[in-house]
Enzyme design. Structure first.
Site, PDB file in Angstrom:
ATOM      1  N   ASP A  44       0.834  -1.199   0.000  1.00 54.89           N
ATOM      2  CA  ASP A  44       0.000   0.000   0.000  1.00 54.89           C
ATOM      3  C   ASP A  44       0.867   1.246   0.000  1.00 54.89           C
ATOM      4  OD1 ASP A  44       0.890  -0.128   2.614  1.00 54.89           O
ATOM      5  OD2 ASP A  44      -1.100  -0.146   3.529  1.00 54.89           O
ATOM      6  N   SER A  45       2.184   1.052   0.030  1.00 56.22           N
ATOM      7  CA  SER A  45       3.137   2.139  -0.187  1.00 56.22           C
ATOM      8  C   SER A  45       2.938   2.773  -1.559  1.00 56.22           C
ATOM      9  CB  SER A  45       4.574   1.622  -0.068  1.00 56.22           C
ATOM     10  OG  SER A  45       4.760   0.435  -0.830  1.00 56.22           O
ATOM     11  N   ASP A  83      -0.892  -6.161  -0.108  1.00 51.46           N
ATOM     12  CA  ASP A  83      -1.326  -5.520   1.134  1.00 51.46           C
ATOM     13  C   ASP A  83      -2.838  -5.348   1.190  1.00 51.46           C
ATOM     14  OD1 ASP A  83       0.879  -5.137   2.738  1.00 51.46           O
ATOM     15  OD2 ASP A  83       1.360  -3.155   1.941  1.00 51.46           O
ATOM     16  N   LYS A 113      -1.176  -9.488   2.939  1.00 53.38           N
ATOM     17  CA  LYS A 113      -0.447  -9.013   4.124  1.00 53.38           C
ATOM     18  C   LYS A 113      -1.303  -7.999   4.864  1.00 53.38           C
ATOM     19  CE  LYS A 113       3.117  -6.082   3.881  1.00 53.38           C
ATOM     20  NZ  LYS A 113       2.643  -4.964   4.738  1.00 53.38           N
ATOM     21  N   GLU A 115      -1.466  -5.544   8.665  1.00 58.30           N
ATOM     22  CA  GLU A 115      -0.697  -4.990   9.779  1.00 58.30           C
ATOM     23  C   GLU A 115      -1.375  -5.290  11.112  1.00 58.30           C
ATOM     24  OE1 GLU A 115      -0.070  -0.846   9.094  1.00 58.30           O
ATOM     25  OE2 GLU A 115       0.806  -1.137   7.102  1.00 58.30           O
ATOM     26  N   GLU A 182       9.091  -4.225  10.877  1.00 55.83           N
ATOM     27  CA  GLU A 182       9.482  -2.916  10.346  1.00 55.83           C
ATOM     28  C   GLU A 182       9.938  -1.992  11.464  1.00 55.83           C
ATOM     29  OE1 GLU A 182       7.971   0.790   7.510  1.00 55.83           O
ATOM     30  OE2 GLU A 182       6.736  -1.021   7.692  1.00 55.83           O
TER      31      GLU A 182
END
Length: 278
Positions: A44-45, A83, A113, A115, A182
Site C-alpha cells: 500500500d506504499s 497488502d 499481508k 498490519e 518494520e
C-alpha cells in the site's frame, strides 16, 4: 519454479535468506521476477510512491486490486503478496475475509499481508481458515502512523519490546506463514527471528531476519521525497531517468529526434498518387 509459502518455510529451515521487493506494475514485476526475487510485495506504499499521497491511509481496495493484477501478470515465479489497505480488515473479521478473498480472486494475489499483531489475531486466523495465506506485519505499522504520532522505531523500551514480541507470537499462532518486522531494533528482531518458527522479513530490522524487503523506488533512488535510514541505494535510476527525459526533450525541440533511422519509408510512386501528381 514458482515460489510458494512452503518455499519460505524451507528457506528458514535451511538458513537461506529470502529476497522481497515491492512492485506495482507489470513491467517492474517482470524485471524483478526475471532477476530472481523470491517474493514481490504489492504494497500500500503505492499510495505514496505511485499516487502521491502523504501516507498509505487513502489507498483503497480498488487501488490494490488494480495494481495487484498488473503485478501478477508479470510475476511468473515470484510469490505475489498484496497488502490489505487501511480499513479493509479493521472493521470486522467478516470484512477481513471478504476483502482478502477479493485480492486473491480479482487481484490474483498468492497471499495477502495485513498490519497488526494481538489485536488482529482472529482476523488472520479467519483468513487462513479460508485457505488464503497471510503474511503478518508488526513493529512500525504505517497504517497506524497517526496513532504512533509519526513513523517511529518500535520496541526500544522493555515494555514496547515485549509488546512487539507478543505481536509476533500472535501472528504465528494465528497461522501466518511469515511476518514483516518494520523499524525494530536489530537485537530485538534477531531474538524474534530465533523464537519464531515462521520466517521474519525485515525492513529496518537488521541483518538477522530471515529475509529483507525494500520499496524498489527507494533502493533505486527514484523517490526523493523521503529516504528512510534503513534504505541502501543499489542504483541511481532516478538521476538516469531525469537525464534521459532531459535529452529527449532537447532532441525533440531541436529536431534531432526522430532521425531517419527511427522512421518508416513509403514508395515515392505511392506518394505521387496520394498527392495527385501528374
Amino acid at each position: 519454479m514458482k515460489t510458494t509459502t512452503a518455499t519460505f518455510k524451507n528457506y528458514k529451515s535451511k538458513g537461506e535468506k529470502i529476497t522481497m521487493l515491492t512492485a506495482y506494475d507489470y513491467s517492474t514485476a517482470s524485471l524483478a521476477d526475471s532477476a530472481g526475487i523470491d517474493a514481490i510485495l504489492v504494497g500500500d506504499s503505492l499510495g505514496m510512491v505511485m499516487l502521491g499521497y502523504e501516507n498509505t491511509l487513502s489507498v483503497t481496495m480498488e487501488d490494490m486490486i488494480h495494481h495487484s493484477a498488473a503485478v501478477a501478470r508479470g510475476a511468473k515465479n515470484s510469490l505475489v503478496v498484496t497488502d490489505m489497505p487501511f480499513m479493509s480488515y479493521q472493521t470486522s473479521v467478516y470484512d477481513a475475509v471478504v476483502n482478502a478473498g477479493r485480492l486473491v480472486k480479482e487481484g490474483y494475489a498468492d497471499a495477502v499481508k495485513l498490519e497488526g499483531g494481538v489485536k488482529f489475531k482472529e482476523h488472520i486466523r479467519a483468513i487462513v481458515d479460508a485457505s488464503i495465506p497471510v503474511m503478518g506485519h508488526i513493529g512500525m505499522t504505517p497504517q497506524s502512523v497517526n496513532a504512533f504520532g509519526g513513523f517511529k522505531v518500535q520496541g526500544k523500551s522493555a515494555e514496547d519490546a515485549k509488546r512487539v514480541i507478543e505481536d509476533a507470537k500472535a501472528v504465528e499462532d494465528a497461522g501466518a506463514f511469515a511476518v514483516v518486522l518494520e523499524c525494530v531494533p536489530s537485537a530485538l528482531a534477531a531474538y524474534i527471528t530465533e523464537i519464531l518458527s515462521i520466517p521474519t522479513i525485515g525492513i529496518g530490522a537488521g541483518k538477522d531476519c530471515d529475509g529483507q524487503v525494500l520499496v524498489y523506488q527507494d533502493m533505486l533512488g527514484m523517490y526523493s521525497d523521503f529516504t528512510p535510514k534503513f534504505v541502501k541505494k543499489f542504483g541511481n535510476v532516478g538521476e538516469s531517468m531525469k537525464d534521459s527525459f532531459k535529452r529527449y526533450c532537447e532532441e525533440v525541440k531541436s529536431g534531432a529526434f526522430p532521425s531517419k533511422e527511427h522512421t518508416f519509408k513509403i514508395d515515392e510512386d505511392v506518394m505521387r498518387i496520394v498527392r495527385g501528381d501528374r
